[in-house]
Design an enzyme around this catalytic site. Structure first.
Site, PDB file in Angstrom:
ATOM      1  N   ARG A   1       0.832  -1.203   0.000  1.00 28.62           N
ATOM      2  CA  ARG A   1       0.000   0.000   0.000  1.00 28.62           C
ATOM      3  C   ARG A   1       0.868   1.255   0.000  1.00 28.62           C
ATOM      4  O   ARG A   1       0.464   2.292  -0.538  1.00 28.62           O
ATOM      5  CB  ARG A   1      -0.970   0.004   1.184  1.00 28.62           C
ATOM      6  CG  ARG A   1      -2.037   1.080   1.075  1.00 28.62           C
ATOM      7  CD  ARG A   1      -3.088   0.953   2.168  1.00 28.62           C
ATOM      8  NE  ARG A   1      -4.105  -0.035   1.878  1.00 28.62           N
ATOM      9  CZ  ARG A   1      -5.306   0.242   1.366  1.00 28.62           C
ATOM     10  NH1 ARG A   1      -5.618   1.484   1.053  1.00 28.62           N
ATOM     11  NH2 ARG A   1      -6.177  -0.715   1.163  1.00 28.62           N
TER      12      ARG A   1
ATOM     13  N   GLU B   1      -9.364   5.994   7.333  1.00 29.96           N
ATOM     14  CA  GLU B   1      -7.939   6.270   7.176  1.00 29.96           C
ATOM     15  C   GLU B   1      -7.583   7.559   6.430  1.00 29.96           C
ATOM     16  O   GLU B   1      -6.611   8.233   6.797  1.00 29.96           O
ATOM     17  CB  GLU B   1      -7.280   5.083   6.447  1.00 29.96           C
ATOM     18  CG  GLU B   1      -7.356   3.797   7.219  1.00 29.96           C
ATOM     19  CD  GLU B   1      -7.001   2.594   6.356  1.00 29.96           C
ATOM     20  OE1 GLU B   1      -6.048   1.888   6.720  1.00 29.96           O
ATOM     21  OE2 GLU B   1      -7.660   2.388   5.321  1.00 29.96           O
TER      22      GLU B   1
END
Length: 778
Positions: A316, A719
C-alpha cells in the site's frame, strides 16, 4: 455532501453508544462481570533483542503467592507458531529471543497484581546473538521478512539524465504507537465439550477465532469470539490481539477456569508492533515548472522480527507513492527489512501515509530548489481528467475531483493572502517564523487482498416491530454501528431508535474480514442493506396478497407499511400480522465489492473500488531558539461522498488529522543501543493533547457523490483523514525554510520534535550563510 432525499441516512444522528460513553456505562471487555473462580494472567517478557536462551528457571514463578499455572511454548497444545499470513511467530520464545519484550511464558494467578508480580521472578540466562535494529541495517545485510517488491515504468535513468533539473536525497519517518485508550485484553471462558468463549478487544474476531483454534489444536466451530466495542484500535488490534486471546485461552484450557489477560500499558507497548517507520532514498528529475519527469524511490521499512502484515503495508505504500500526482516514469523498490524489534503491524492508513509523505517531501523539495510555492508545483503534477490519469499499478483514475477540491480550499482558507502575510511576517521577525502548507490527499479504498472485500449480516425483526442487526464489523468508537443502524432504519422505513446493533459474534456471522482498510461501513452497510431488502421483498409479497395491491406498490416509510391506496398499516402491527401468516422475519445479507482485482505477479490491476480525496491547509509558528512550535490554524476540505452521518464524519476527520499531525511532530519512538523501546509509557511517548489542537480548525465536507455505487453513494472516513496531518509537518518545514530565504530544502526528518527542528535549523542557517558567502566572494 449530505443526503437530503432520505429520512435517516444523511442525518447527523448521535452515536448509538454516546449516552453510555458519557455516563461511564459502556461495557468494554474489562467491564464484563467476572465469573466465579476467574484467574488473571500476565506474561514474562524477554530482556534481550536477540539471544540464545541458555536456561529459564521458573521455579520462583510457580511458587509465588496465588499462582495456579505457568505455561511455556511446550505447553501449547496445538500450533506453536502463528501469524496472519506466515506462521512465523512463536506463541512464546522458542529457544531464542527475537526482540526485547517478546513473551517467553505466561502465568495464571488469583489476581492481576499477583500474576504480574510472579512474572517478574523468572531467572533467565542469555547468550547474546547479533541483532539488527534498524531498517537501514536490515537492508544493508539483506535481512528480509519478505522478499523486496519492485515496480517500474519507462526508462527512469534516461529521464533522470535528460531532465533540466535533478536532485537526490533521503529522509527518515518514524513509526507510531496506536495508543488506543483501552489496552489489549482478552477474557477466555471454557465451556462444555472443549468449547471456548473468548471476549476480546479486537478488530478481527474471525482471525482471533482461527488463531485460538490453531493454538488449542481443535476445530474452529468450538471457538466463539465476541466483541461489543473497543476503546480504540487504529490497526493495533487487527492481528496483534492474538497474543492475548490465545494465551488466555490456553491457560483457560489448562486450568479449566476462566482467565482474563489484561496487559499493563508498558507491557502492551513492549509486546506489540507499531506503524512501520522507514527510510526513503529518492532521485528525481523535473522541468522548470516542477513537473516530475522521472523518479526513483527505495523504501526501507522496519518490519520487526516477523512478517505480520508487512507485505500488504509495504504494497500500500507503493500504491500511494503517487498520491494525487501523475508519475509517467518511475522506479520503486520496497525493502521489508527484518529487525530484532517488535513486529510492526497495521496502523490507520496501513502504509498509505508512508507513501504519501514520500512524494509530498519530494514535491516540497522541488519547490524549494526552484524557488516556487509548493502549492504551484503540486498543481502542476496533479492527475488529469482524461489524460495523465493512469496510476503506477495501471488503474485509471475515473473520479478525479482534486482540482476542484484544492481550488475550493485554496479560496476558503485564503491561502494566497496568508502566504503573502506570512512572508512579510518572516521578513521582520528574526526569532519566530511562520509556515504555511496546503497538501492534497488521494486515498484508495478497499483491501488490497481481494478476498477480504466481503461481508455478512444477520437481521431479525421481532413482533413488537423492533429490529436487531448483527454484522461482521467491529465498533471501536468510529460510529460503524450507528451508520449500519441508519442504513437498516432507512431501508425498513422505521425510526432509528427501533434498530439495535448487537455485539460482533463469530457464531452469528462467520468468516468475517477485519474492520480495517476504511471498509467498515462500505462492506457491512451493504451487507445489512442486502438483508433488509430481502426481508422487505418477502414482506411486500405478503402485503400485496393480504391487502390486494401490487408488490411494487408496497412502500416502507414513516413507521408504516403502505400498500398503494389500499392500506397503511403501522409497522409493528403489520409485523405481527406477517408473523401470524408464517412469513420469515429474519434474513442474512451478503456483499462483495465489485470491479476490484489485482495481480501480485505483474503488480497491476484495480486494487481499489474508488478514491477518497481531501486537502488540508495548516499554519504554524516556530521558535527558532527552542524548536517549540504551535499549530495556529487548520482548514480541511474532505470528500465524504454523500455522507451517511455528517456529524460522525466530521469527528473522524478531526481525529484523523490530529493523529496524523501527532505522528509527524510529537510521537517519537526511541530504541536504545540494546534494542529496548524506551518510550513505552505515557510519560515518555507524547500523543497530541488538547493544547496541540489549533485554536482555529475549520472542517467542511466537499459537495460530491461517489461515482461508484457504494452504500448510499457515501465514501470512507477511517484512514484518509490521517495523512492530511502532514500539512502540519510541511508547514514546519516551510517555516524553517524561511531562514534560507525559501531556497534551502530543510532536511527535516519526522517526527519534527523540538530537537529535530533545532538540528535542522542549524543546517539550514549554515547552508544559507555558505550561499551568502559565495555571493559575496563572486
Amino acid at each position: 455532501m449530505q443526503n437530503t432525499q432520505h429520512r435517516t441516512v444523511g442525518q447527523s444522528l448521535f452515536h448509538e453508544s454516546a449516552h453510555l460513553h458519557v455516563t461511564g456505562r459502556a461495557t468494554y471487555t474489562d467491564d464484563i462481570p467476572e465469573r466465579q473462580g476467574t484467574l488473571h494472567a500476565a506474561m514474562g517478557l524477554s530482556a534481550k533483542a536477540h539471544a540464545k536462551i541458555k536456561s529459564m528457571d521458573l521455579s520462583a514463578v510457580k511458587a509465588a503467592p496465588g499462582v495456579i499455572a505457568v505455561i511455556t511454548l511446550d505447553d501449547v497444545p496445538g500450533d506453536k507458531y502463528l501469524g496472519p499470513f506466515l506462521h512465523d511467530e512463536p506463541v512464546f520464545a522458542d529457544g531464542e529471543t527475537l526482540y526485547v519484550g517478546q513473551p517467553m511464558f505466561a502465568v495464571a494467578a488469583t489476581s492481576h497484581d499477583l500474576a504480574r508480580r510472579a512474572a517478574k521472578l523468572a531467572k533467565v540466562e542469555y547468550e547474546d546473538l547479533p541483532a539488527i535494529l534498524t531498517a537501514q541495517q536490515g537492508a544493508e545485510e539483506k535481512a528480509y521478512v519478505l522478499p523486496p517488491v519492485h515496480i517500474a515504468r519507462g526508462d527512469v535513468e534516461a529521464k533522470l539524465a535528460s531532465a533540466p533539473h535533478r536532485h537526490d536525497g533521503d529522509f527518515y519517518v518514524g513509526g507510531q504507537e496506536q495508543f488506543y485508550l483501552e489496552g489489549q485484553i482478552a477474557y477466555a471462558l471454557p465451556g462444555e465439550d472443549m468449547d471456548m468463549h473468548v471476549y476480546c478487544s479486537t478488530q478481527h474476531p474471525s482471525e482471533m477465532q482461527f488463531m485460538v483454534a490453531h493454538a488449542l489444536g481443535q476445530p474452529v466451530h468450538g471457538i466463539k469470539v465476541e466483541c461489543r466495542r473497543m476503546g480504540g484500535g487504529f490497526g493495533g488490534k487487527e492481528t496483534q490481539s492474538w497474543y492475548f486471546a490465545t494465551v488466555a485461552a490456553i491457560l483457560a484450557r489448562r486450568t479449566g477456569k476462566p482467565v482474563k489477560l489484561r496487559a499493563d500499558r508498558d507491557d502492551d507497548m513492549m509486546i506489540t508492533g507499531k506503524r512501520h517507520d522507514f527510510r526513503a532514498l529518492f532521485d528525481v528529475g523535473y522541468d522548470d515548472d516542477g513537473r516530475i519527469l522521472g523518479v526513483k524511490f527505495q523504501y526501507q521499512l522496519r518490519c520487526g522480527f516477523s512478517a505480520d502484515l508487512s507485505g500488504p503495508v509495504g504494497d500500500r505504500q507503493i500504491f500511494h507513492s503517487d498520491n494525487a500526482y501523475y508519475l509517467d516514469t518511475f522506479d520503486i523498490l520496497s525493502i521489508r527489512a527484518k529487525t530484532n524489534t517488535q513486529s510492526n503491524t497495521a496502523f490507520r492508513g496501513f502504509g498509505g501515509p508512508q507513501g504519501i509523505i514520500a512524494i509530498e517531501y519530494v514535491i516540497d523539495d522541488i519547490a524549494r530548489k526552484l524557488g516556487k510555492d509548493p502549492l504551484e508545483v503540486r498543481k502542476a503534477n496533479f492527475y488529469g481528467k482524461t489524460e495523465r490519469n493512469v496510476t503506477p499499478y495501471q488503474m485509471t483514475v475515473e473520479d478525479n475531483v482534486i482540482h476542484e477540491l484544492v481550488g475550493q480550499l485554496e479560496e476558503s482558507s485564503e491561502y494566497q493572502k496568508r502566504r503573502a502575510e506570512i512572508d512579510a511576517f518572516n521578513a521582520t521577525s528574526p526569532v519566530l517564523k511562520k509556515g504555511l502548507s496546503l497538501v492534497p490527499v488521494k486515498f484508495g479504498i478497499s483491501f488490497t487482498a481481494t478476498q477480504f472485500n466481503q461481508a455478512g449480516a444477520l437481521l431479525h425483526i421481532y413482533t413488537d416491530g423492533s429490529v436487531l442487526i448483527n454484522h461482521g464489523g467491529t465498533e471501536m468508537g468510529q460510529g460503524l454501528n450507528t451508520k449500519v443502524a441508519q442504513v437498516v432504519a432507512e431501508e425498513l422505513g422505521v425510526d432509528f431508535n427501533r434498530v439495535r446493533v448487537s455485539a460482533t459474534d463469530t457464531s452469528k456471522v462467520p468468516n468475517t474480514s477485519a474492520t480495517a482498510a476504511s471498509t467498515g461501513t462500505d462492506l457491512n452497510g451493504k451487507a445489512a442493506q442486502d438483508a433488509a431488502v430481502k426481508i422487505k421483498t418477502v414482506l411486500a409479497e405478503f402485503a400485496a396478497t393480504k391487502y390486494g395491491c401490487a408488490a411494487d406498490e408496497v412502500k416502507f416509510r414513516d413507521n408504516h407499511v403502505v400498500c398503494g391506496d389500499k392500506a397503511s398499516v403501522p409497522f409493528d402491527e403489520f409485523v405481527r400480522v406477517a408473523y401470524t401468516g408464517r412469513v420469515p422475519l429474519w434474513s442474512s445479507g451478503f456483499y462483495r465489492t465489485p470491479k476490484i482485482h489485482y495481480d501480485f505477479a505483474t503488480l497491476t490491476g484495480r486494487p481499489f473500488f474508488y478514491f477518497v480525496y481531501g486537502a488540508a491547509c495548516s499554519e504554524v509558528i516556530v521558535d527558532t531558539l527552542t524548536g517549540e512550535n504551535r499549530m495556529v490554524r487548520a482548514d480541511i476540505l474532505y470528500d465524504a461522498g454523500s455522507s451517511i452521518n455528517p456529524a460522525i464524519d466530521i469527528g473522524q476527520i478531526e481525529g484523523g488529522f490530529i493523529q496524523g499531525a501527532g505522528w509527524l511532530t510529537t510521537e517519537e519512538l526511541w530504541w536504545n543501543k540494546d534494542g529496548k523501546l524506551m518510550t513505552h509509557a505515557p510519560s515518555t511517548y507524547k500523543i497530541p493533547a488538547v493544547s496541540d489542537c489549533p485554536p482555529v480548525l475549520n472542517v467542511k465536507l466537499f459537495e460530491n457523490s461517489n461515482a461508484e455505487e457504494s452504500i448510499y453513494r457515501s465514501k470512507a472516513l477511517g484512514e484518509p483523514p490521517l495523512p492530511l496531518g502532514m500539512a502540519v509537518f510541511l508547514a514546519i518545514r516551510d517555516a524553517i525554510a524561511s531562514l534560507g530565504e525559501g531556497r534551502v530544502a530543510p532536511p527535516l526528518n519526522a517526527p519534527a520534535t523540538a530537537e529535530s527542528i533545532l538540528n535542522t535549523i542549524e543546517i539550514v542557517q549554515a547552508e544559507a550563510r555558505a550561499k551568502q558567502l559565495e555571493k559575496v566572494t563572486v
